[in-house]
Design an enzyme around this catalytic site. Structure first.
Site, PDB file in Angstrom:
ATOM      1  N   TYR A 165     -43.508  18.373  99.305  1.00 40.08           N
ATOM      2  CA  TYR A 165     -42.372  17.329  98.932  1.00 40.08           C
ATOM      3  C   TYR A 165     -40.892  17.896  99.261  1.00 40.08           C
ATOM      4  CZ  TYR A 165     -40.207  14.075  95.993  1.00 40.08           C
ATOM      5  OH  TYR A 165     -39.330  12.883  95.370  1.00 40.08           O
ATOM      6  N   LYS A 169     -38.476  16.237 101.919  1.00 39.68           N
ATOM      7  CA  LYS A 169     -36.999  15.684 101.326  1.00 39.68           C
ATOM      8  C   LYS A 169     -36.120  16.553 101.945  1.00 39.68           C
ATOM      9  CE  LYS A 169     -38.378  12.419  98.602  1.00 39.68           C
ATOM     10  NZ  LYS A 169     -38.134  10.981  99.329  1.00 39.68           N
TER      11      LYS A 169
HETATM   12  P1  NAI Z   1     -42.281   4.954  93.078  1.00 38.57           P
HETATM   13  O1  NAI Z   1     -43.495   5.691  93.291  1.00 38.57           O
HETATM   14  O2  NAI Z   1     -42.207   3.872  91.868  1.00 38.57           O
HETATM   15  O3  NAI Z   1     -41.776   4.248  94.506  1.00 38.57           O
HETATM   16  C1  NAI Z   1     -42.238   4.673  95.592  1.00 38.57           C
HETATM   17  C2  NAI Z   1     -42.962   3.521  96.504  1.00 38.57           C
HETATM   18  O4  NAI Z   1     -42.889   3.915  97.827  1.00 38.57           O
HETATM   19  C3  NAI Z   1     -43.980   3.070  95.814  1.00 38.57           C
HETATM   20  O5  NAI Z   1     -44.091   1.740  95.556  1.00 38.57           O
HETATM   21  C4  NAI Z   1     -44.980   3.290  96.994  1.00 38.57           C
HETATM   22  O6  NAI Z   1     -45.951   2.111  97.051  1.00 38.57           O
HETATM   23  C5  NAI Z   1     -44.163   3.390  98.182  1.00 38.57           C
HETATM   24  N1  NAI Z   1     -44.926   3.906  99.367  1.00 38.57           N
HETATM   25  C6  NAI Z   1     -45.749   5.263  99.246  1.00 38.57           C
HETATM   26  N2  NAI Z   1     -45.959   5.430 100.574  1.00 38.57           N
HETATM   27  C7  NAI Z   1     -45.519   4.309 101.383  1.00 38.57           C
HETATM   28  C8  NAI Z   1     -45.610   4.204 102.867  1.00 38.57           C
HETATM   29  N3  NAI Z   1     -46.098   5.339 103.605  1.00 38.57           N
HETATM   30  N4  NAI Z   1     -44.801   2.990 103.240  1.00 38.57           N
HETATM   31  C9  NAI Z   1     -44.370   2.130 102.442  1.00 38.57           C
HETATM   32  N5  NAI Z   1     -44.445   2.276 101.041  1.00 38.57           N
HETATM   33  C10 NAI Z   1     -45.092   3.488 100.590  1.00 38.57           C
HETATM   34  O7  NAI Z   1     -41.107   6.250  92.910  1.00 38.57           O
HETATM   35  P2  NAI Z   1     -39.423   6.238  92.730  1.00 38.57           P
HETATM   36  O8  NAI Z   1     -39.489   7.213  91.761  1.00 38.57           O
HETATM   37  O9  NAI Z   1     -38.942   4.932  92.561  1.00 38.57           O
HETATM   38  O10 NAI Z   1     -39.053   6.804  94.015  1.00 38.57           O
HETATM   39  C11 NAI Z   1     -38.590   6.412  95.114  1.00 38.57           C
HETATM   40  C12 NAI Z   1     -37.918   7.333  96.098  1.00 38.57           C
HETATM   41  O11 NAI Z   1     -37.037   8.053  95.386  1.00 38.57           O
HETATM   42  C13 NAI Z   1     -38.912   8.324  96.514  1.00 38.57           C
HETATM   43  O12 NAI Z   1     -38.710   8.721  98.008  1.00 38.57           O
HETATM   44  C14 NAI Z   1     -39.021   9.347  95.766  1.00 38.57           C
HETATM   45  O13 NAI Z   1     -39.551  10.759  96.535  1.00 38.57           O
HETATM   46  C15 NAI Z   1     -37.349   9.464  95.490  1.00 38.57           C
HETATM   47  N6  NAI Z   1     -37.152  10.469  94.354  1.00 38.57           N
HETATM   48  C16 NAI Z   1     -37.392   9.909  93.072  1.00 38.57           C
HETATM   49  C17 NAI Z   1     -37.059  10.440  91.973  1.00 38.57           C
HETATM   50  C18 NAI Z   1     -36.988  10.121  90.543  1.00 38.57           C
HETATM   51  O14 NAI Z   1     -36.276  10.713  89.665  1.00 38.57           O
HETATM   52  N7  NAI Z   1     -37.665   8.953  90.387  1.00 38.57           N
HETATM   53  C19 NAI Z   1     -36.204  11.790  92.095  1.00 38.57           C
HETATM   54  C20 NAI Z   1     -36.281  12.397  93.310  1.00 38.57           C
HETATM   55  C21 NAI Z   1     -36.765  11.524  94.569  1.00 38.57           C
END
Ligand code: NAI
Length: 312
Positions: A165, A169
């Site tokens: 991860y 990132k």
């Molecule tokens: P989340 O799990 O709700 O959203 C991520 C979305 O990406 C999911 O809906 C999933 O179905 C989709 N996804 C996964 N693989 C995929 C693919 N191959 N093609 C298309 N869609 C795909 O999580 P969240 O927290 O909203 O995360 C959003 C972004 O922010 C991510 O990149 C995460 O790594 C990043 N992030 C989030 C943090 C947080 O505090 N929530 C902290 C640091 C980074």
């Protein structure tokens, strides 16, 4: 004047929930036509479910906005190209790309980590960001307009478990810097920036119940969305920058270089390194390089600019 996205077409990946949904809703509320992409698997990347993206498109339409759903994976060339092609087919252009899709699979001690965990994390965040940028870049280049927002993570500062991860990132930050430097060099009206978000989502239960509950109070995805939206707006004043966003706040993250120490090449031995180590570490007078040429030693007696655009 209220800022809008009238006339603009945006792609938001992984927008079927969490932060991506909040970004897509805000862009649509402010006038963008939005392609809502989401593969719809679980948070470790297993499975697929088109209803994630479809539900957010329904929300946008209910609010009077314009959106299309797409269930492809960003991690393959075919998937990324189909996502861009669907937006082009529907609206004839793409102006904005938010590479938000992400998953977390690598956790626990390194000696227990499976190759597949590493591969999956890298495939979605790093390869997915690359695939999406490549699929849209020529179009943005030719029309001399584009706004891309990549998504990194605070794990890049050092996270106690898992390597896939944070490595993935870190890659999104490298992609951001490379594309921004290229656009700068060619004086293109393309801006590529990056965010490290903090927001309650289905991922944040990994942080434990107490933290998850506090985040659901203080760090709703909607409290990060205005910064993300500003960074893909026409008016965005920066290129190649990273911001920590969430909970109503935003601040710059940067990589700087200290003045350090220089001797003549022949005089540098291990003892000189030991004796000047504190000088190399001291941050007073640091600089923030714009690109890889800026980051080279200005006083080394080499005209680095002779490398030309090839190096960036
Ligand atoms: P989340 O799990 O709700 O959203 C991520 C979305 O990406 C999911 O809906 C999933 O179905 C989709 N996804 C996964 N693989 C995929 C693919 N191959 N093609 C298309 N869609 C795909 O999580 P969240 O927290 O909203 O995360 C959003 C972004 O922010 C991510 O990149 C995460 O790594 C990043 N992030 C989030 C943090 C947080 O505090 N929530 C902290 C640091 C980074």
């Amino acid at each position: 004047m209220k800022m809008t996205f009238d006339g603009k077409v945006a792609i938001v990946t992984g927008a079927g929930g969490g932060l991506g949904r909040a970004y897509a809703l805000l862009l649509a509320q402010r006038g963008a036509r939005v392609l809502v992409n989401d593969l719809g698997g679980d948070f470790t990347g297993q499975g697929a479910n088109p209803s994630y993206a479809a539900a957010v498109v329904d929300e946008i339409r209910t609010l009077g906005g314009i959106a299309l759903a797409n269930g492809d994976s960003v991690a393959s060339r075919e998937g990324a190209e189909r996502i861009v092609a669907e937006a082009m087919q529907a609206w004839g252009r793409v102006d904005i790309l938010i590479n938000n899709a992400g998953i977390v699979t690598s956790r626990g001690p390194l000696w227990e980590m499976a190759d597949a965990q590493w591969d999956t994390d890298i495939r979605v965040a790093a390869t997915g960001t690359f695939q999406m940028c490549r699929a849209v870049w020529k179009h943005l280049w030719d029309k001399d307009y584009g706004r891309i927002l990549n998504v990194s993570s605070g794990s890049f500062f050092g996270m106690g478990s898992g390597l896939g991860y944070p490595a993935a990132k870190g890659a999104t930050w490298g992609i951001t810097r490379a594309l921004a430097a290229t656009a700068d060099h060619h004086r293109k009206n393309i801006r590529v920036n990056c965010v490290m978000p903090t927001a309650a989502s289905r991922m944040t239960h990994l942080l434990g119940e107490d933290v998850d509950a506090a985040m659901k109070r203080e760090y709703l995805p909607e409290a990060a969305a205005p910064v993300a939206a500003y960074l893909v707006h026409d008016e965005v004043p920066c290129n190649g920058e990273m911001f920590r966003i969430g909970g109503g706040g935003f601040r710059r993250v940067f990589i700087g270089i200290t003045p350090g120490y220089r001797s003549s090449p022949a005089d540098l031995d291990m003892e000189t390194v030991r004796d000047h180590f504190a000088q190399a570490m001291a941050v007073d007078g640091y600089t923030i390089p714009r690109n890889s040429i800026d980051a080279l030693d200005a006083d080394a007696g080499v005209d680095w600019s002779a490398f030309g655009p090839g190096i960036i």
